[in-house]
Structure formats: C-alpha cells, structure tokens
Design a protein around this motif. Sequence first.
Motif, short mmCIF file in Angstrom:
data_model
loop_
_atom_site.label_atom_id
_atom_site.label_comp_id
_atom_site.label_asym_id
_atom_site.label_seq_id
_atom_site.Cartn_x
_atom_site.Cartn_y
_atom_site.Cartn_z
N GLU A 116 -8.69 24.46 -11.29
CA GLU A 116 -7.33 24.40 -11.84
C GLU A 116 -7.32 24.78 -13.32
OE1 GLU A 116 -4.77 21.14 -10.29
OE2 GLU A 116 -6.69 20.21 -9.78
N PRO A 117 -7.65 26.03 -13.62
CA PRO A 117 -7.73 26.44 -15.03
C PRO A 117 -6.43 26.24 -15.80
CG PRO A 117 -7.95 28.34 -13.56
CD PRO A 117 -8.05 27.12 -12.72
N ARG A 118 -5.29 26.40 -15.13
CA ARG A 118 -4.01 26.23 -15.82
C ARG A 118 -3.82 24.78 -16.26
NH1 ARG A 118 -1.80 29.17 -18.89
NH2 ARG A 118 -1.53 27.29 -20.11
N LEU A 119 -4.22 23.85 -15.40
CA LEU A 119 -4.12 22.43 -15.76
C LEU A 119 -5.05 22.10 -16.93
CD1 LEU A 119 -3.24 19.50 -15.38
CD2 LEU A 119 -4.94 19.29 -13.54
N VAL A 120 -6.27 22.64 -16.89
CA VAL A 120 -7.20 22.41 -18.00
C VAL A 120 -6.61 22.97 -19.30
CG1 VAL A 120 -9.51 22.89 -18.90
CG2 VAL A 120 -9.20 22.41 -16.46
N SER A 132 -6.65 17.29 -35.52
CA SER A 132 -7.13 18.39 -36.36
C SER A 132 -8.62 18.62 -36.19
CB SER A 132 -6.81 18.11 -37.84
OG SER A 132 -7.41 16.91 -38.25
N ILE A 133 -9.33 17.67 -35.53
CA ILE A 133 -10.75 17.89 -35.25
C ILE A 133 -10.87 18.87 -34.09
CG2 ILE A 133 -11.54 15.67 -36.14
CD1 ILE A 133 -11.60 14.61 -33.26
N PRO A 134 -12.03 19.52 -33.93
CA PRO A 134 -12.18 20.50 -32.84
C PRO A 134 -12.07 19.85 -31.46
CG PRO A 134 -13.92 20.78 -34.49
CD PRO A 134 -13.22 19.50 -34.81
N VAL A 135 -11.45 20.57 -30.55
CA VAL A 135 -11.40 20.19 -29.13
C VAL A 135 -12.23 21.23 -28.38
CG1 VAL A 135 -9.95 19.91 -27.08
CG2 VAL A 135 -9.14 19.11 -29.32
N THR A 158 -8.33 31.58 -19.58
CA THR A 158 -7.10 30.78 -19.48
C THR A 158 -7.11 29.64 -20.47
OG1 THR A 158 -6.92 31.32 -17.12
CG2 THR A 158 -5.67 29.42 -17.90
N VAL A 159 -8.26 28.97 -20.60
CA VAL A 159 -8.35 27.83 -21.53
C VAL A 159 -8.39 28.32 -22.97
CG1 VAL A 159 -9.69 25.79 -22.17
CG2 VAL A 159 -9.46 26.42 -19.75
N ALA A 160 -9.09 29.44 -23.21
CA ALA A 160 -9.19 29.97 -24.57
C ALA A 160 -7.84 30.41 -25.10
CB ALA A 160 -10.18 31.14 -24.61
N ALA A 161 -6.92 30.74 -24.23
CA ALA A 161 -5.59 31.16 -24.66
C ALA A 161 -4.85 30.05 -25.40
CB ALA A 161 -4.77 31.63 -23.46
N THR A 162 -5.31 28.80 -25.26
CA THR A 162 -4.70 27.68 -25.98
C THR A 162 -5.19 27.61 -27.42
OG1 THR A 162 -6.49 26.10 -25.47
CG2 THR A 162 -4.72 26.33 -23.84
N GLY A 163 -6.22 28.40 -27.75
CA GLY A 163 -6.82 28.32 -29.08
C GLY A 163 -8.17 27.63 -29.07
N ASP A 204 -15.89 36.57 -29.42
CA ASP A 204 -15.07 35.78 -30.34
C ASP A 204 -15.18 34.29 -30.09
OD1 ASP A 204 -13.83 36.63 -27.86
OD2 ASP A 204 -12.04 35.54 -28.51
N LEU A 205 -15.69 33.91 -28.92
CA LEU A 205 -15.81 32.49 -28.59
C LEU A 205 -17.19 31.96 -28.95
CD1 LEU A 205 -14.10 32.42 -25.07
CD2 LEU A 205 -13.08 31.91 -27.30
N GLU A 206 -17.25 30.66 -29.20
CA GLU A 206 -18.53 29.98 -29.42
C GLU A 206 -19.01 29.48 -28.06
OE1 GLU A 206 -20.39 26.79 -32.58
OE2 GLU A 206 -18.49 26.25 -31.63
N ILE A 207 -20.12 30.03 -27.59
CA ILE A 207 -20.65 29.68 -26.27
C ILE A 207 -21.97 28.94 -26.46
CG2 ILE A 207 -21.39 30.51 -24.02
CD1 ILE A 207 -18.42 31.02 -24.55
N ILE A 208 -22.00 27.71 -25.98
CA ILE A 208 -23.20 26.86 -26.06
C ILE A 208 -23.79 26.78 -24.66
CG2 ILE A 208 -24.10 24.61 -26.78
CD1 ILE A 208 -22.46 26.11 -28.97
N ILE A 209 -25.09 27.03 -24.53
CA ILE A 209 -25.73 27.01 -23.22
C ILE A 209 -26.41 25.66 -22.98
CG2 ILE A 209 -27.99 27.95 -23.89
CD1 ILE A 209 -27.75 29.77 -21.34
N ASN A 210 -26.36 25.20 -21.74
CA ASN A 210 -26.89 23.89 -21.37
C ASN A 210 -27.52 24.02 -19.98
OD1 ASN A 210 -25.37 21.08 -19.83
ND2 ASN A 210 -27.16 20.92 -21.13
N GLY A 211 -28.54 23.22 -19.73
CA GLY A 211 -29.15 23.17 -18.41
C GLY A 211 -30.62 23.56 -18.41
N GLY A 212 -31.50 22.59 -18.12
CA GLY A 212 -32.91 22.89 -17.93
C GLY A 212 -33.67 23.31 -19.16
N VAL A 213 -33.18 22.98 -20.35
CA VAL A 213 -33.90 23.36 -21.58
C VAL A 213 -34.92 22.27 -21.90
CG1 VAL A 213 -33.69 23.99 -24.00
CG2 VAL A 213 -31.85 24.56 -22.41
N PRO A 214 -36.24 22.58 -21.84
CA PRO A 214 -37.25 21.54 -21.97
C PRO A 214 -37.72 21.24 -23.39
CG PRO A 214 -38.31 23.58 -21.34
CD PRO A 214 -36.84 23.87 -21.44
#
Length: 343
Positions: A116-120, A132-135, A158-163, A204-214
């Motif tokens: 449900e990307p529109r709801l998010v 005013s803090i980052p979301v 869709t979510v990035a369109a919110t800023g 343009d987006l900040e992408i943080i990767i997660n999962g299985g980093v030892p």
Amino acid sequence: MSHTGTYPDRRLSVAPMMDCTDRHDRFFLRQITRRTLLYTEMVTTGAVLNGDREKLLGFDPVEHPVALQLGGAEPRPLADCAAIAQDWGYDEVNLNVGCPSDRVQNARFGACLMAEPRLVADCVAAMRDAVSIPVTVKTRIGIDDRDSEAALRDFVDTVAATGCRTFIVHARKAWLQGLSPKENRNVPPLDYGRVYRLKQARPDLEIIINGGVPDLDTAKTHLDAGMDGVMLGRAAYHTPWILAEADRRFFGAASALPTRADVIAALMGYAQRLQSEGLPVKVLTRHIMGLCAGLPGARAWRRHLSEVGRDKDAGPEVIAEAFAHVERPLGAEEVDEREIAAQ
C-alpha cells in the motif's frame, strides 16, 4: 514545518531489534561507539499514545544520536507520535515497513504496508508535517510475490514524492505467510544488487543498506559500492566490539579507541544507577553477553552474567566478577584491564 537537512549522520547505524535495542543496550553500545546512529525497538502508535511514555521513550542523553522507530498505519496517530518523539528529543523518527510478524500484520502495519505505497506516503506526509526532525522509512525489497524491482521502485518513488529523502532497505524480501520473523531474517536470499540499482536509479535519495552485514570491513565495501550508509543488525548485538573502530573508520574521529576496561567501568557505574532506581542489574547484563566474544574466557564471562547476574539481588560487582574470567593479552588494549576487574 521546516526540515533540518540530513542530520544525523547515517553512514553507520545499528538496526531497531525487538527485545534487543532497548535503552540499556543503547547505553552499552554508546560506550563502544559515540557516533554510530542507534535505533530504538519498534514502538507502536497505540503504545506511545496510551502507554507509559517514560518507560517506552525515555533515554539517556549519552545515547544521541538516537532515532525512534514507530509501527503504525494511520496518518494521524503516526503524526501525533512523531511530534511526541520530537518533544522527547529524538534525532529522527522512522516508520517500520519491514516487520513481518503476525501480530504486526494483524494490525495492518509493518512489511504488509509495502502493498500500500499510497497509504505509506500519506502516513509519511502527515509525520513530516508534524515535525522538523527527519522522517525516514525502513523497508524490505519486496513481499511475497510482490517483489519485482519495478514494485520496489514504485513504492520508493511514491513515498519519496512526500519529501522523504531517506530509505533504509533490508536487502531481503519478506514472506508474510509461512515464515516466522526469525526465518524472515535469514531464509529469503539477500539481494544487495537490487538495493545498489535503486540507489543508481534515485541518486537524489539517501539509501541505507541493511541485512547480513557481519563486520565493518563488509560495511565499508557497501559504502564503496555507492551506498549512503550501512545498518548493522544482529552482528552489532551479538558481537558488539566490532563497533570499537567505527568512530575512527567511518566518522573520522581522532579520539583513542575505547578499551573493554573503559566499557566495564562505565557499565558498573550505570548498573549502580539502575540499582538505585530499583531496577535489577539483569536488564543490563542480558545485553552485554557478546562484549568479550572471541577472547579466552568469554564462555565463563557469559556464564557468570547469566547465572549470577539474573539474581534479583545481584549488584554491579557481577560485571567485574565476570570480567575477571576473561584473559586479555597485554598490549592489545591500552591498559591492563585486570585493574578494573580487581576493583
């Protein structure tokens, strides 16, 4: 509201983990790394709005930078909770779109929100309007059969369109049926390439990767591959000493590396404080089992903490007693830590 840019620095962070990253664990991790961004356990909007906020949201100032992760699926309650998080002093508020547990699904939030990307987007827009803090948003690469690159891209767009500028992406999809939350952490295969391609498509987006980093070496390879940041999960909890070089390697800090002796001294002071507040020492000792992982005597360290430390009358001294079992090669750290253990 005006937004405060990209603070905090997300080059390295420790993931929100249920039953793990509570305030006592975060205080402990902060003795090892001052700069790594720490996340709370997921807290539901209902709990924040109706529960004991001091117990749920309270934290020690030393924990900064610290982010609150919220679970919810309704814009208004999420906005109210984001405002509360800002009032409590959190540096960021994060929306959970990655947890696959039945309890979360039944409440229609967590990973099932990927459908449900529109709801998010509505939720994130309401949260951003309230603070005013980052979301930020933590998500998977997909759910069930909705796991194409196009679906992930559509969700993020869709979510990035919110800023919203920051997405933390666990590089596994989630199976909402048939796998337990624990199995969902390691059964679906990792697909780092998909997260890399998302970053390439949305520079343009900040992408943080997660999962299985030892470890930090692996984290560095992800940064070198173009990721904006890396989030460590279980490795940071079970082998926390891997974070000892984080401030120097990832944040350019010039300060001396911590020693386990420094950490033990801080923990004993903290345990004394807990005791004066009527809290058992085990709320802390259960989180520090991995501090001596890999050292001779680590098993005796864990045994002492788990057997003696769980006694409701146990005091701060159990930490020093446990540490006395650990053999530390002289020269490997800056002081002879036996001095601490003998105090």
